[in-house]
Design a protein around this motif. Sequence first.
Motif, PDB file in Angstrom:
ATOM      1  N   ALA A 234       0.827  -1.205   0.000  1.00 13.06           N
ATOM      2  CA  ALA A 234       0.000   0.000   0.000  1.00 13.06           C
ATOM      3  C   ALA A 234       0.858   1.251   0.000  1.00 13.06           C
ATOM      4  CB  ALA A 234      -0.943  -0.019   1.202  1.00 13.06           C
ATOM      5  N   SER A 235       1.962   1.189   0.753  1.00 12.38           N
ATOM      6  CA  SER A 235       2.861   2.348   0.808  1.00 12.38           C
ATOM      7  C   SER A 235       3.472   2.641  -0.566  1.00 12.38           C
ATOM      8  CB  SER A 235       3.969   2.092   1.839  1.00 12.38           C
ATOM      9  OG  SER A 235       4.860   3.172   1.901  1.00 12.38           O
ATOM     10  N   LYS A 236       3.904   1.595  -1.244  1.00 13.65           N
ATOM     11  CA  LYS A 236       4.525   1.782  -2.556  1.00 13.65           C
ATOM     12  C   LYS A 236       3.521   2.264  -3.600  1.00 13.65           C
ATOM     13  CE  LYS A 236       8.333  -1.558  -2.070  1.00 13.65           C
ATOM     14  NZ  LYS A 236       9.434  -0.631  -2.399  1.00 13.65           N
ATOM     15  N   LEU A 237       2.261   1.815  -3.456  1.00  7.00           N
ATOM     16  CA  LEU A 237       1.251   2.171  -4.448  1.00  7.00           C
ATOM     17  C   LEU A 237       0.441   3.399  -4.055  1.00  7.00           C
ATOM     18  CD1 LEU A 237      -0.129  -1.392  -5.327  1.00  7.00           C
ATOM     19  CD2 LEU A 237       1.585  -0.052  -6.564  1.00  7.00           C
TER      20      LEU A 237
ATOM     21  N   ILE B 285       3.412   9.817   9.633  1.00  7.20           N
ATOM     22  CA  ILE B 285       4.321  10.726   8.938  1.00  7.20           C
ATOM     23  C   ILE B 285       5.081   9.991   7.832  1.00  7.20           C
ATOM     24  CG2 ILE B 285       6.437  12.100   9.211  1.00  7.20           C
ATOM     25  CD1 ILE B 285       5.387  12.836  12.041  1.00  7.20           C
ATOM     26  N   TYR B 286       5.555   8.785   8.146  1.00 10.45           N
ATOM     27  CA  TYR B 286       6.323   8.001   7.177  1.00 10.45           C
ATOM     28  C   TYR B 286       5.480   7.701   5.931  1.00 10.45           C
ATOM     29  CZ  TYR B 286       9.588   4.466   5.441  1.00 10.45           C
ATOM     30  OH  TYR B 286      10.479   3.753   4.682  1.00 10.45           O
ATOM     31  N   ARG B 287       4.225   7.260   6.159  1.00  7.27           N
ATOM     32  CA  ARG B 287       3.370   6.929   5.020  1.00  7.27           C
ATOM     33  C   ARG B 287       3.046   8.175   4.191  1.00  7.27           C
ATOM     34  NH1 ARG B 287       0.944   3.200   8.728  1.00  7.27           N
ATOM     35  NH2 ARG B 287      -0.749   4.645   9.236  1.00  7.27           N
ATOM     36  N   TRP B 288       2.833   9.314   4.892  1.00  2.77           N
ATOM     37  CA  TRP B 288       2.518  10.550   4.177  1.00  2.77           C
ATOM     38  C   TRP B 288       3.701  11.005   3.327  1.00  2.77           C
ATOM     39  CZ3 TRP B 288       4.626  15.553   5.303  1.00  2.77           C
ATOM     40  CH2 TRP B 288       4.051  16.580   4.550  1.00  2.77           C
ATOM     41  N   VAL B 289       4.881  10.991   3.926  1.00  2.74           N
ATOM     42  CA  VAL B 289       6.076  11.414   3.187  1.00  2.74           C
ATOM     43  C   VAL B 289       6.328  10.482   2.000  1.00  2.74           C
ATOM     44  CG1 VAL B 289       8.589  11.697   3.316  1.00  2.74           C
ATOM     45  CG2 VAL B 289       7.140  12.518   5.193  1.00  2.74           C
ATOM     46  N   ASP B 290       6.202   9.175   2.257  1.00  9.68           N
ATOM     47  CA  ASP B 290       6.455   8.188   1.204  1.00  9.68           C
ATOM     48  C   ASP B 290       5.472   8.357   0.042  1.00  9.68           C
ATOM     49  OD1 ASP B 290       8.344   6.004   0.730  1.00  9.68           O
ATOM     50  OD2 ASP B 290       6.547   4.755   0.548  1.00  9.68           O
TER      51      ASP B 290
ATOM     52  N   LEU C  63       6.407  11.752  -2.103  1.00 11.37           N
ATOM     53  CA  LEU C  63       7.701  11.825  -2.783  1.00 11.37           C
ATOM     54  C   LEU C  63       7.704  10.987  -4.060  1.00 11.37           C
ATOM     55  CD1 LEU C  63      10.360  11.563   0.089  1.00 11.37           C
ATOM     56  CD2 LEU C  63       9.807  13.578  -1.284  1.00 11.37           C
ATOM     57  N   PRO C  64       8.401  11.399  -5.075  1.00  9.12           N
ATOM     58  CA  PRO C  64       8.606  10.543  -6.260  1.00  9.12           C
ATOM     59  C   PRO C  64       9.345   9.270  -5.841  1.00  9.12           C
ATOM     60  CG  PRO C  64       9.263  12.812  -6.706  1.00  9.12           C
ATOM     61  CD  PRO C  64       9.018  12.718  -5.230  1.00  9.12           C
ATOM     62  N   GLN C  65       9.041   8.166  -6.503  1.00 15.76           N
ATOM     63  CA  GLN C  65       9.601   6.884  -6.094  1.00 15.76           C
ATOM     64  C   GLN C  65      11.123   6.883  -6.092  1.00 15.76           C
ATOM     65  OE1 GLN C  65       7.754   3.613  -8.025  1.00 15.76           O
ATOM     66  NE2 GLN C  65       8.845   2.053  -6.884  1.00 15.76           N
TER      67      GLN C  65
ATOM     68  N   THR D 215      12.650   9.564   2.287  1.00 20.67           N
ATOM     69  CA  THR D 215      11.524   9.208   3.161  1.00 20.67           C
ATOM     70  C   THR D 215      11.974   9.023   4.607  1.00 20.67           C
ATOM     71  OG1 THR D 215      10.185   8.227   1.397  1.00 20.67           O
ATOM     72  CG2 THR D 215       9.722   7.516   3.640  1.00 20.67           C
ATOM     73  N   PRO D 216      13.004   8.209   4.889  1.00 25.20           N
ATOM     74  CA  PRO D 216      13.449   8.092   6.278  1.00 25.20           C
ATOM     75  C   PRO D 216      14.030   9.390   6.838  1.00 25.20           C
ATOM     76  CG  PRO D 216      14.919   6.878   4.818  1.00 25.20           C
ATOM     77  CD  PRO D 216      13.737   7.270   3.999  1.00 25.20           C
ATOM     78  N   THR D 217      14.716  10.159   6.006  1.00 28.51           N
ATOM     79  CA  THR D 217      15.320  11.405   6.481  1.00 28.51           C
ATOM     80  C   THR D 217      14.260  12.396   6.948  1.00 28.51           C
ATOM     81  OG1 THR D 217      17.153  11.128   4.919  1.00 28.51           O
ATOM     82  CG2 THR D 217      16.824  13.322   5.854  1.00 28.51           C
TER      83      THR D 217
END
Length: 608
Positions: free
Chosen positions: A77-80, A228-233, A236-238, A245-247
């Motif tokens: 889900a995160s990737k898509l 926050i991680y899911r929102w940033v991911d 952001l462009p892949q 994303t981690p930063t």
Amino acid sequence: MTKEEIVGQIITAVGGADNINNAWHCMTRLRFDLKDAQKVDYSALEKTPKVVGTKFQSNQLQVVIGTDVADYYGPLASKLGLDEKSQQTSTEKKGAISLFMDTVSGVFGPIVPAIAGAGMIKGLMAGLVALNVISNQTDTYLVIDMIASGVFTFLPFFVAASAARIFKTNQYLAIAIAATLQFPTMTNAVAEGSISAFRLFGVLPVPIFNYAGTVIPIIFAVLALSYIYRWVDKILPQVLRTVFTPTISLFLAGLVTLTIIGPISIHLGNLLADGVAGLFTISPVLAGIVVGAIRPIAIFTGLHHAMTPIALQNFANQGYDMLMPMMFMANMAITGATAAIYFKVKTKEEKSIVLSSAVSGILGITEPALFGILSKYKKAFLAATIGSSIASAFISFFGVRIYGYILSSIFSLPAYIGEYFIFAILGIIIAIASSFAITYFLVPKQEDQDDYTNEIDLHAVTKGTYIPLDNVPDEVFSTKLMGEGYAIQSETGTVFSPVTGEVTSVFPSKHAIGIKTMNGAEVLVHMGIDTVSLDGKGFDVFVKSGDHVTAQTKLAQMDLDYIKNQGKETMVIVLVTNMERVQQFSGVTNLEGDHQAGTVLEKVILNA
């Protein structure tokens, strides 16, 4: 190979992210709605680790993963950039307190051995010091105390790692947040006490607090990190996600924790402390009732640290304190409720954990009991609260007090010798006896079946006709990719549990229920075929995650007419999914033909 890498291979094999209209999951499979089914590379899919089979049916690509499919849907889900609601494995709507306790229980489950072992050592050492057998200034004591106290001092690290698993976010980023809270810059500033806050960018205040041993700040911090991680991911462009994303997630989650979550948690504790101090000015007995009632939940949430300064101030101003005896009563009540659970659980492993937690409690270390035992048995937690309140009110009425700071354990009794000693003893008896009795009365005993054997009986889950798995019109089941078991064509639609155990999951679409037996067999009850698409319609479920069930427990009711009218099969499939634990399956009756619900159909022998 990590889950993210496996998911990446799956996405590539199904034709890439651009070929996916939507993706979701059922109890065992990832399901894809594809733009072009011809782009699927089935050979690559089936060579992917964790993929045990594939199937294309009803215009859906189904990738069979297993009962841990939710662990892989999160990264997918995160990737898509999909909504992750279908990760949820329980349909029940819980109240805030129940949800909070279940979450904390889930977080602390893996940590229990560490805190139970450390708690036992810490309690024994405190007892030896109280009895003047050893001095807390010797090198021997200091070395052993490092072994025992490390877990509690750095508890946020343990909680962060476990909470990351619960909230499905990166474990190492979660640990990094814990490290932020306990970095020497923060701890040294607390020790020096010269400033109250750092100034970020010269403007934003970052309050200075001691987060050692706290629980609530880091749990909410990791929860915030997960969002926050899911929102940033997602934004952001892949091509940038691996690094940025981690930063960005660590930076934002760290700021939110230091400036909002952490300070709010500490201020809540201080507010609690001020309220307790005010109660003593009204009535010591009222203070006993209230303090006794809130003490267990205060320890559970980590807010109890705020009460210690009150006790220390009382010693300075009055020469004595009445708050610490109430803390003592709370510890004894927690111990009593935990001890009662010993007579309710059946497996040796559970009994061992309960016993060590009770011993730690009576030695003054209650975290193992609270986090490892009482958080799972909410009625026992209530019993501890009631027992603590009764005993605290009792000792307050008689003015029980203490004249020096000491750990609230059974070894602290010598400090009470004097005119209040008999009332302190009676308070301990009331605390332990009342919480034990209430727990014993409220908490049901686990069933004896299957507790100490490596055998389980698979009962017929419904009245109907037996169907061998080979004849089930779904090759994921018929080829036994998901496990061994049976199917039955229901006549009534009433579905009972096939085994004695605990419900581990109820799928949101209500068509599948997971159960784990006391000896570790994982059983799946799957109602109908391809019924996940009905989105819960046609099913009424009567159990929730955590419920104890037997072969007489009604799990669900299927609306057979509705399900048939939707063009779906109504047979119920029962599988043992962790086949690595299974030594042998054997039928115990003539399986052909009709059976009543509850009839033992198969016996499963597990590896010892």
